[in-house]
Scaffold this active site. Structure first.
Site, PDB file in Angstrom:
ATOM      1  CD  GLU A   1       3.298  42.639   6.482  1.00 38.22           C
ATOM      2  OE1 GLU A   1       2.505  43.276   5.604  1.00 38.22           O
ATOM      3  OE2 GLU A   1       4.683  43.044   6.526  1.00 38.22           O
TER       4      GLU A   1
ATOM      5  CG  ASP B   1       0.099  45.482   2.092  1.00 37.40           C
ATOM      6  OD1 ASP B   1      -0.530  44.601   1.531  1.00 37.40           O
ATOM      7  OD2 ASP B   1       1.386  45.425   1.872  1.00 37.40           O
TER       8      ASP B   1
ATOM      9  CG  ASP C   1       1.011  41.481  -0.026  1.00 36.67           C
ATOM     10  OD1 ASP C   1       0.173  42.583   0.149  1.00 36.67           O
ATOM     11  OD2 ASP C   1       1.999  41.622   0.175  1.00 36.67           O
TER      12      ASP C   1
ATOM     13  CE1 TYR D   1       5.939  40.278  -1.914  1.00 38.10           C
ATOM     14  CE2 TYR D   1       4.666  42.080  -2.076  1.00 38.10           C
ATOM     15  CZ  TYR D   1       4.802  40.865  -1.427  1.00 38.10           C
ATOM     16  OH  TYR D   1       4.087  40.449  -0.560  1.00 38.10           O
TER      17      TYR D   1
END
Length: 628
Positions: A478, A84, A81, A233
């Site tokens: 990120e 990571d 995603d 999430y």
């Protein structure tokens, strides 16, 4: 996606002044075609599984090759995603939905830029994985890996030693939001592949049907079943929005009245007609549903549900008005003019809101309407200018003169919070990187990343346009796949223009082949028969063709022009030998008239309607009209 909070110091005013003076070229206009190419390339860096022979991000290698094995299912593939190495199903599905929507709206522009095939490949990498993750009608695997153990380590995907457990939803452990979003993704993607790969398209649509039924009949939040996802999430909005979102995409993909009726019957109960939103993203889908349903209404497809769909449209326009600062509740912006929702990965909301504004501006243009806000009228061009301003900010037109797309421009983030890009390529040095050793050797380095994460949209600046390019500043540095996905459509639209076609008519996505091939001799198509009444001209032409199940289908475009000096107030067309669906006209008995969004046709103006069938052109004639 990293979770724990960190402090980020604000840049000094003198530094901002220095940056503004040092990078004047950032405000000299943008190469949207280049930005589109780079934004699609980013998805290849996020791939998990066996990488294909035509992989263009060459510093990546195969990874996650045993995913799902312990559960007796093949879950190799899909996307990581963000920075990571976890595969989270909910944001991955939203990413695929938004990439598909980008192509559905702006596939013609992507084809003109030479990027349509790459964008379709990016979608298929996700949908191939979803097919594997949905082995039974009421079973869907929604996560591979565990964020807690993954974030404890700093390793390349190729070196992972972390837990790769697979987590699923089923009737005993439901997840309507996850199943609904995955249904939406597969339905939207089925439209993308309908003509280039009809068998694959049907497979995707069948999965979408099953997933929607699963989501609707076995209701529950997915993070109550896959609890390890809660920290990363969490489904704050619940699942009602995903049920409507999935129904809207299934109607768009299938034209099945059941899903249109579902939207009408459940609009109030599930919040589609009630929630006025100021955000749109992987968690909250209401603004997206409302925009799609407004499109159905403007296309004249609402039928008996027009009154309910007008309530959806009012909420869609509430969102649009808030974006341009003319609503009753406006979206916050930074001093530099960027939408600001939250400190952590704010640009996800910028790209998604900008996409909705872009498509809605084109819907309004096609319907010849403007946006009516509490603080005044907003033209389609004004709404589109807002979306353009947000994209231009991302690409460098901002107080820091910083491009927040890695690899675009001269001044972009160098220390991206991304495991794979921050560690030497496995191909260059295959020695394993240990779990904690990666933090000591690579994460703590203050130098630029050894691998350029081309096209990645990072989290972006704070509420005051400040940004700290530091690897441990995950809130701002990120990237994420769902940051990029909505941007594909906007960049294609900005780079190639409107295209001169009605956005409320269906588009056929037909990619060009990868390499030149000798085309088989095409069946000749008879010239389009046209009957023209003196003040009105009709011109038909074939704009696309494709083969499906042994038949050749043709898409015909017909341009009707009012050649008189007066407005055309009413119109009756008679169409004979029509064997397929038609869009852009309203049928009344045995004749056709203006579409719902056109009340009259001014002198010298034209309208377009299209139809698809596997025969020569239909006979189109004018059977009646009145002039002002």
């Amino acid at each position: 996606m990293e979770k724990s909070a960190r402090r980020v110091s604000a840049a000094a005013p003198l530094l901002l002044l220095f940056l503004l003076c040092s990078f004047p070229s950032a405000f000299a206009g943008h190469d949207y075609g280049q930005a589109l190419s780079k934004s699609i390339l980013f998805f290849e860096a996020q791939r998990s599984g066996f990488l294909p022979h035509n992989q263009r991000v060459t510093w990546r290698s195969n990874s996650g090759l045993n995913d799902g094995k312990a559960s007796g299912v093949d879950l190799v593939g899909g996307y990581y995603d963000a920075g990571d190495n976890v595969k989270f199903g909910l944001p991955m599905a939203f990413t695929v939905t938004m990439m598909s929507w980008s192509i559905i709206e702006y596939g013609k522009q992507m084809a003109a830029s030479g990027e349509l095939r790459n964008a379709m490949d990016a979608i298929k990498w996700g949908t191939d994985y979803f097919i594997k993750a949905h082995p039974e009608p009421n079973v869907l695997y929604g996560e591979v890996g565990d964020g807690n153990t993954d974030h404890y380590c700093w390793q390349r995907p190729e070196d992972m030693t972390t837990d790769r457990r697979a987590y699923r939803i089923d009737p005993s452990n439901p997840g309507s939001d996850l199943a609904g979003e995955t249904a939406a993704a597969m339905a939207a993607a089925s439209i993308v592949f309908r003509h280039s790969n009809p068998a694959y398209s049907r497979e995707l649509l069948n999965h979408a049907y099953q997933l929607f039924d699963f989501a609707d009949k076995h209701r529950g939040k997915y993070d109550s079943s896959i609890t390890v996802a809660q920290k990363y999430y969490r489904s704050v909005s619940g699942y009602n929005d995903e049920l409507l979102w999935a129904a809207a995409w299934l109607y768009q993909a299938s034209n099945n009245q059941y899903y249109l009726n579902y939207l009408a019957a459940n609009g109030d109960a599930l919040g589609g007609t009630g929630w006025g939103m100021t955000e749109f993203g992987w968690d909250v889908k209401y603004a997206g549903v409302q925009t799609l349903v407004a499109k159905f209404l403007m296309q004249g497809r609402a039928g008996q549900h027009a009154a309910v769909f007008q309530k959806y449209q009012q909420k869609a326009e509430y969102f649009m008005c808030g974006c341009v600062g003319k609503g009753s509740r406006n979206i916050q912006k930074t001093p530099g003019g960027l939408i600001f929702r939250q400190r952590w990965n704010n640009l996800q909301f910028v790209t998604s809101a900008s996409f909705l504004a872009t498509v809605y501006s084109d819907y309004l243009t096609s319907a010849r309407k403007s946006l009516q806000c509490s603080a005044g009228s907003v033209s389609p061009s004004e709404l589109f200018s807002f979306a353009k301003s947000q994209v231009d900010y991302i690409l460098g037109d901002n107080p820091r003169a910083t491009s927040y797309m890695v690899g675009y421009g001269n001044n972009y983030p160098q220390q991206v919070h991304h495991r794979a890009s921050s560690i030497v390529s496995f191909k260059k040095d295959p020695r394993p990187i240990s779990c904690r050793g990666g933090y000591a050797t690579w994460f703590s380095k203050k130098s630029s990343d050894p691998n350029l994460l081309t096209g990645a949209i990072v989290g972006g600046p704070d509420a005051y346009d400040n940004f700290a390019d530091q690897r441990d500043n995950y809130e701002q540095t990120e990237p994420a796949t769902y940051n990029n996905a909505p941007l594909l459509g906007i960049l294609a639209r900005l780079g190639a223009g409107h295209g001169g076609y009605n956005q409320l008519l269906p588009e056929v996505v037909v990619p060009t082949p990868r390499a030149p091939t000798r085309a088989p001799a095409a069946k000749p198509v008879s010239p389009a028969p046209v009957s023209t009444s003196a003040p009105i001209s009709l011109v038909q032409k074939v704009t696309a063709s494709w083969k499906s199940e042994g038949k050749t289908y043709y898409r015909y475009s017909t341009i009707l022009t009012n050649k008189s000096p007066k407005a055309l107030n009413s119109l009756k067309l008679y169409i004979n030998k029509l064997y397929g669906p038609i869009w852009g006209l309203t049928k009344s008995g045995n004749s056709y008239g203006f579409p719902s969004w056109i009340k009259s046709l001014p002198a010298g103006k034209s309208l377009e309607f299209v139809y698809v069938h596997s025969a020569s052109a239909a006979d189109v004639s004018v059977s009646g009209y009145t002039l002002a």
